[in-house]
Scaffold this motif. Structure first.
Motif, PDB file in Angstrom:
ATOM      1  N   ARG A  79       0.830  -1.205   0.000  1.00 21.85           N
ATOM      2  CA  ARG A  79       0.000   0.000   0.000  1.00 21.85           C
ATOM      3  C   ARG A  79       0.866   1.256   0.000  1.00 21.85           C
ATOM      4  O   ARG A  79       0.570   2.228  -0.691  1.00 21.85           O
ATOM      5  CB  ARG A  79      -0.917   0.004   1.227  1.00 21.85           C
ATOM      6  N   LEU A  80       1.922   1.223   0.774  1.00 24.54           N
ATOM      7  CA  LEU A  80       2.811   2.378   0.828  1.00 24.54           C
ATOM      8  C   LEU A  80       3.522   2.572  -0.502  1.00 24.54           C
ATOM      9  O   LEU A  80       3.674   3.696  -0.980  1.00 24.54           O
ATOM     10  CB  LEU A  80       3.831   2.204   1.950  1.00 24.54           C
ATOM     11  N   ASP A  81       3.952   1.477  -1.121  1.00 29.49           N
ATOM     12  CA  ASP A  81       4.588   1.583  -2.430  1.00 29.49           C
ATOM     13  C   ASP A  81       3.626   2.167  -3.457  1.00 29.49           C
ATOM     14  O   ASP A  81       4.023   2.952  -4.322  1.00 29.49           O
ATOM     15  CB  ASP A  81       5.068   0.214  -2.903  1.00 29.49           C
ATOM     16  N   ALA A  82       2.340   1.775  -3.368  1.00 27.34           N
ATOM     17  CA  ALA A  82       1.345   2.331  -4.288  1.00 27.34           C
ATOM     18  C   ALA A  82       1.213   3.838  -4.084  1.00 27.34           C
ATOM     19  O   ALA A  82       1.108   4.604  -5.045  1.00 27.34           O
ATOM     20  CB  ALA A  82      -0.005   1.642  -4.091  1.00 27.34           C
ATOM     21  N   LEU A  83       1.238   4.269  -2.824  1.00 28.14           N
ATOM     22  CA  LEU A  83       1.159   5.698  -2.531  1.00 28.14           C
ATOM     23  C   LEU A  83       2.392   6.429  -3.061  1.00 28.14           C
ATOM     24  O   LEU A  83       2.278   7.508  -3.643  1.00 28.14           O
ATOM     25  CB  LEU A  83       1.026   5.909  -1.020  1.00 28.14           C
ATOM     26  N   VAL A  84       3.556   5.833  -2.858  1.00 24.04           N
ATOM     27  CA  VAL A  84       4.796   6.435  -3.347  1.00 24.04           C
ATOM     28  C   VAL A  84       4.758   6.586  -4.863  1.00 24.04           C
ATOM     29  O   VAL A  84       5.145   7.625  -5.414  1.00 24.04           O
ATOM     30  CB  VAL A  84       6.012   5.588  -2.903  1.00 24.04           C
ATOM     31  N   MET A  85       4.259   5.548  -5.556  1.00 27.29           N
ATOM     32  CA  MET A  85       4.168   5.631  -7.009  1.00 27.29           C
ATOM     33  C   MET A  85       3.178   6.711  -7.458  1.00 27.29           C
ATOM     34  O   MET A  85       3.416   7.407  -8.440  1.00 27.29           O
ATOM     35  CB  MET A  85       3.761   4.274  -7.593  1.00 27.29           C
ATOM     36  N   ARG A  86       2.079   6.858  -6.739  1.00 28.71           N
ATOM     37  CA  ARG A  86       1.118   7.907  -7.094  1.00 28.71           C
ATOM     38  C   ARG A  86       1.734   9.293  -6.907  1.00 28.71           C
ATOM     39  O   ARG A  86       1.473  10.210  -7.684  1.00 28.71           O
ATOM     40  CB  ARG A  86      -0.162   7.766  -6.273  1.00 28.71           C
ATOM     41  N   ALA A  87       2.550   9.438  -5.849  1.00 36.97           N
ATOM     42  CA  ALA A  87       3.225  10.716  -5.623  1.00 36.97           C
ATOM     43  C   ALA A  87       4.204  11.009  -6.757  1.00 36.97           C
ATOM     44  O   ALA A  87       4.293  12.141  -7.250  1.00 36.97           O
ATOM     45  CB  ALA A  87       3.952  10.694  -4.281  1.00 36.97           C
ATOM     46  N   ILE A  88       4.946   9.997  -7.193  1.00 31.82           N
ATOM     47  CA  ILE A  88       5.875  10.172  -8.311  1.00 31.82           C
ATOM     48  C   ILE A  88       5.127  10.616  -9.557  1.00 31.82           C
ATOM     49  O   ILE A  88       5.538  11.535 -10.267  1.00 31.82           O
ATOM     50  CB  ILE A  88       6.647   8.860  -8.576  1.00 31.82           C
ATOM     51  N   GLN A  89       3.995   9.956  -9.834  1.00 35.27           N
ATOM     52  CA  GLN A  89       3.220  10.295 -11.023  1.00 35.27           C
ATOM     53  C   GLN A  89       2.587  11.674 -10.915  1.00 35.27           C
ATOM     54  O   GLN A  89       2.559  12.440 -11.884  1.00 35.27           O
ATOM     55  CB  GLN A  89       2.146   9.223 -11.246  1.00 35.27           C
ATOM     56  N   GLN A  90       2.072  11.998  -9.739  1.00 35.18           N
ATOM     57  CA  GLN A  90       1.403  13.288  -9.563  1.00 35.18           C
ATOM     58  C   GLN A  90       2.367  14.456  -9.746  1.00 35.18           C
ATOM     59  O   GLN A  90       2.048  15.455 -10.374  1.00 35.18           O
ATOM     60  CB  GLN A  90       0.770  13.363  -8.175  1.00 35.18           C
ATOM     61  N   PHE A  91       3.580  14.319  -9.187  1.00 39.61           N
ATOM     62  CA  PHE A  91       4.535  15.416  -9.203  1.00 39.61           C
ATOM     63  C   PHE A  91       5.648  15.241 -10.238  1.00 39.61           C
ATOM     64  O   PHE A  91       6.563  16.056 -10.288  1.00 39.61           O
ATOM     65  CB  PHE A  91       5.143  15.585  -7.808  1.00 39.61           C
ATOM     66  N   HIS A  92       5.575  14.166 -11.037  1.00 36.94           N
ATOM     67  CA  HIS A  92       6.593  13.881 -12.052  1.00 36.94           C
ATOM     68  C   HIS A  92       7.988  13.883 -11.432  1.00 36.94           C
ATOM     69  O   HIS A  92       8.918  14.503 -11.972  1.00 36.94           O
ATOM     70  CB  HIS A  92       6.512  14.885 -13.199  1.00 36.94           C
ATOM     71  N   ALA A  93       8.137  13.188 -10.307  1.00 37.67           N
ATOM     72  CA  ALA A  93       9.427  13.099  -9.619  1.00 37.67           C
ATOM     73  C   ALA A  93      10.237  11.926 -10.153  1.00 37.67           C
ATOM     74  O   ALA A  93       9.687  10.977 -10.712  1.00 37.67           O
ATOM     75  CB  ALA A  93       9.205  12.939  -8.112  1.00 37.67           C
ATOM     76  N   GLU A  94      11.553  11.999  -9.975  1.00 38.72           N
ATOM     77  CA  GLU A  94      12.426  10.912 -10.416  1.00 38.72           C
ATOM     78  C   GLU A  94      12.435   9.762  -9.416  1.00 38.72           C
ATOM     79  O   GLU A  94      12.483   8.591  -9.793  1.00 38.72           O
ATOM     80  CB  GLU A  94      13.844  11.434 -10.626  1.00 38.72           C
ATOM     81  N   HIS A  95      12.417  10.090  -8.130  1.00 43.22           N
ATOM     82  CA  HIS A  95      12.384   9.093  -7.061  1.00 43.22           C
ATOM     83  C   HIS A  95      11.504   9.624  -5.931  1.00 43.22           C
ATOM     84  O   HIS A  95      11.315  10.838  -5.800  1.00 43.22           O
ATOM     85  CB  HIS A  95      13.781   8.828  -6.469  1.00 43.22           C
TER      86      HIS A  95
END
Length: 202
Positions: A79-95
């Protein structure tokens, strides 16, 4: 009325970690709510953390007493990894990383992902120590920006994870897109990550 609609969309967005990409995942513009960057010369620690100098201890999964030996962190981690991935996608972050702040002051690495969805091991975490420390001590999200030798801008967004009146960790984004940095949206991600830490990480 518009703000209520934005909140509903964000809640629906965060409740669907496996939802397909679509227009709902576009950044939500909020005029006057963008982050202000701090001066790089004053706030940037400079060197990325390498395998030899990584300051974050890794927290291995700990079996929950009532789960028949199954790991609490294993189900929580997905679940946390899913949240981290959504944050990456939302903000277009590299990591993006989630790092827990322990009662004794130590920082423990929980998880991290890159923009391709690959897990980032704790030995390769390139987190700026000063950014993490300032977010924990100030209790406020911090944006740092510097220019590399080739004139490429590089940014860090690091936000505290609050539980009651205590900062229990940080959500760290490496090089997010400046055009997508809205405090209200980032705070929602931090709130969700903090709840997950409270729910299951030892």
């Amino acid at each position: 009325m518009a703000s209520a609609s934005i909140v509903r969309r964000l809640i629906a967005f965060l409740k669907k970690p496996d939802a397909a990409e679509g227009e709902d995942r576009a950044a939500v513009p909020q005029a006057g709510d963008a982050f202000e960057a701090q001066e790089a010369q004053q706030t940037w620690a400079g060197e990325p953390v390498t395998e030899a100098t990584a300051p974050y201890a890794y927290s291995p999964p700990v079996p929950a007493p009532s789960s028949g030996g199954q790991s609490r962190i294993a189900s929580y981690g997905s679940r946390l990894d899913a949240l981290v991935m959504r944050a990456i996608q939302q903000f277009h972050a590299e990591h993006a990383y989630v790092i827990r702040h322990e009662d004794d002051g130590r920082m423990r690495y929980c998880t991290g992902r890159d923009m391709q969805g690959h897990y980032v091991p704790h030995t390769l975490v390139a987190a700026d120590r000063r950014a993490v420390s300032l977010a924990v001590k100030s209790g406020e999200s911090q944006l740092f920006v510097r220019t590399l030798d080739d004139n490429t801008p590089l940014s860090i967004l690091c936000g505290p994870l609050w539980s009651d009146d205590e900062v229990i960790g940080v959500l760290y984004l490496n090089n997010p897109a400046r055009s997508r940095l809205y405090r209200g949206v980032f705070d929602v991600f931090c709130d969700q990550a903090a709840r997950m830490l409270v729910e299951g990480v030892a």
